[in-house]
Scaffold this active site. Structure first.
Site, PDB file in Angstrom:
ATOM      1  N   GLY A 216       0.825  -1.260  -0.056  1.00  0.00           N
ATOM      2  CA  GLY A 216       0.087   0.174  -0.041  1.00  0.00           C
ATOM      3  C   GLY A 216       0.792   1.257  -0.074  1.00  0.00           C
ATOM      4  N   SER A 217       0.441   2.246   0.681  1.00  0.00           N
ATOM      5  CA  SER A 217       1.128   3.558   0.564  1.00  0.00           C
ATOM      6  C   SER A 217       2.249   3.596   1.291  1.00  0.00           C
ATOM      7  CB  SER A 217       0.088   4.528   1.332  1.00  0.00           C
ATOM      8  OG  SER A 217      -1.004   4.797   0.275  1.00  0.00           O
TER       9      SER A 217
END
Length: 474
Positions: A216-217
């Site tokens: 993810g981020s």
């Protein structure tokens, strides 16, 4: 000579030559695979007849050998066995070896070539031959905090804390875990093995090193590094739109909650990172290109495994056939995968001014009289330019201010919320951070019980800050 006898003789000679060649191959090239394999019955019996070295950390014994009534040495796991289990592993008469017990088997049982001199001196001095002792870099207090932070909430996931300037691993916790004593004890081994191997949480797996998942981020650290290395700065203009359409498709990607970034229109890379705006990083990743992204990921160690004495998987960016795939990969989705260890190394590289250090678990090896036989010397494994690391630190400090409300502590961090499965599947949550020469990475799988509303800031970040504090990060 009768033709039939001659043919039979030649065939027999051929078989003898094949047998000799096969035996030579096994003796020469497969000795480590077979004779030294911990599942080899004869070698295992020999190993159990020799006092095996201790495994310790911070002055606390984690594993030791005790002689039973049959004069064979049985392994015992002394200190917080579930907290250390996935790292230390087990040595079982029935199920073989795992963890460091397997990876450092030749050192612990005294057969490693590096121990030849010390073992030879023991023989000529009349001492009983012993395996060597292994001292780990793990800090028991930090390890306990890391494990309790996961286990007390029944989270599935892992935590790794390390010293960025050296690479020494301070904590490596995995949950769910197991008690290696239950696998070693003949009275409980079979039932324990059945319980552990049937558990969907895979407690026998070290989730910090053996499991690679979408980050993810937190991957935006790598996307930012690629951008900064290719003409961007923290003040560069990027989109602040609430959604973007992937090139060549009708698929749109949105920011969290469908929000605009800093009011819409355009913003800076710094603000986009601070608020973790997906749209900005999709467009930025596509702009810098797949080659730049792969190069940056390689600089941070994605795709690389390390010699820890533990099995560890390399992670990967996967296939990037077009710009649509590149846009998804730029926010740590699609086929991008990382381990928790790699995430900690990534944060540590930024913390250490861009120098990526090889992570290591073994501090030193000692003989039966505790004299030092060898010690680990920290090694660089590459990294990024110092000015890039400085700018990434600025970005990560801005992210921490947004995530925690900035409590006056100069932590640099990034959260991640990684989608997987369908829209009803809770996301994996991540947090990486560093301060005061301590870096930490946290993964809590499947939302940690918070469902589809789980985020890295809500679930993983509090664990990371607790571990960071325990390790002296603030």
């Amino acid at each position: 000579m009768n033709r039939s006898i001659r043919i039979a003789s030649l065939f027999s000679l051929l078989l003898i030559l094949v047998l000799i060649a096969n035996l030579s191959w096994i003796q020469t090239f497969r000795e480590d695979d077979l004779a030294q394999n911990p599942l080899n019955g004869r070698a295992f019996l020999e190993m159990k007849s020799t006092p095996r070295g201790q495994i310790s950390a911070g002055g606390q014994i984690l594993a030791q050998s005790n002689q039973d009534a049959n004069e064979l040495y049985q392994r015992e796991y002394v200190t917080e066995p579930e907290a250390f289990g996935p790292v230390v592993g087990y040595l079982s008469d029935i199920y073989g070896a795992a963890g460091l017990e397997s990876g450092l088997n030749s050192v612990l049982n005294g057969t490693d070539s590096s121990l030849f001199t010390s073992q030879w001196l023991d023989v000529i001095s009349g001492k009983t031959t012993h395996g060597a002792n292994v001292e780990l870099t793990l800090d028991p207090a930090v390890q306990e905090v890391a494990y309790e932070q996961l286990s007390q909430s029944d989270y599935e996931g892992a935590v790794v804390a390390l010293r960025p300037s050296t690479g020494e691993v301070l904590a490596m916790a995995s949950s769910p875990s197991y008690d290696p004593n239950q696998i070693v004890n003949p009275d409980t081994a079979e039932s324990a093995w059945e319980e552990y191997t049937s558990d969907e949480g895979a407690p026998l797996l070290n989730h910090a090193t053996q499991e690679s998942l979408p980050p993810g981020s937190i991957f935006k650290i790598i996307t930012s590094a690629a951008a900064l290395e290719n003409g961007y700065s923290t003040d560069s203009t990027v989109t602040a739109a609430s959604e973007v359409t992937l090139p060549g498709t009708t698929t749109t990607l949105t920011n969290y909650g469908g929000q605009t970034c800093d009011g819409g229109g355009t913003t800076t890379l710094l603000t986009a990172f601070q608020y973790s705006c997906n749209t900005a990083f999709v467009e930025t990743g596509i702009d810098v290109g797949a080659d730049a992204m792969r190069a940056a990921a390689e600089d941070f160690g994605v795709g690389q495994s390390y010699d820890l004495g533990l099995d560890n998987v390399p992670g990967d960016l996967g296939e990037i056939p077009d710009d649509a795939a590149l846009g998804q990969s730029s926010i740590g989705q699609r086929d991008v995968e990382m381990t928790v260890l790699q995430a900690a190394v990534m944060a540590g590289t930024v913390s250490n001014g861009g120098v990526r250090m090889e992570p290591y678990l073994v501090s030193r090896v000692t003989g039966q009289d505790l004299s030092e036989l060898s010690s680990h010397k920290p090694e660089s494994a590459g990294g990024i330019e110092p000015e890039i690391a400085e700018q990434l630190t600025e970005l990560m400090k801005a992210s921490e201010r947004h995530t925690s409300g900035y409590a006056g502590v100069e932590i640099a961090s990034k959260t991640g919320t990684a989608e997987h499965g369908d829209e009803n599947t809770p996301p994996h949550t991540w947090y990486v951070a560093f301060n005061n020469d301590v870096a930490v990475a946290v993964l809590v799988k499947d939302g940690g019980g918070f469902g589809t509303t789980a985020t890295g800031g809500k679930v993983a970040a509090p664990i990371g800050r607790a571990v960071l504090q325990a390790a002296g990060g603030f």
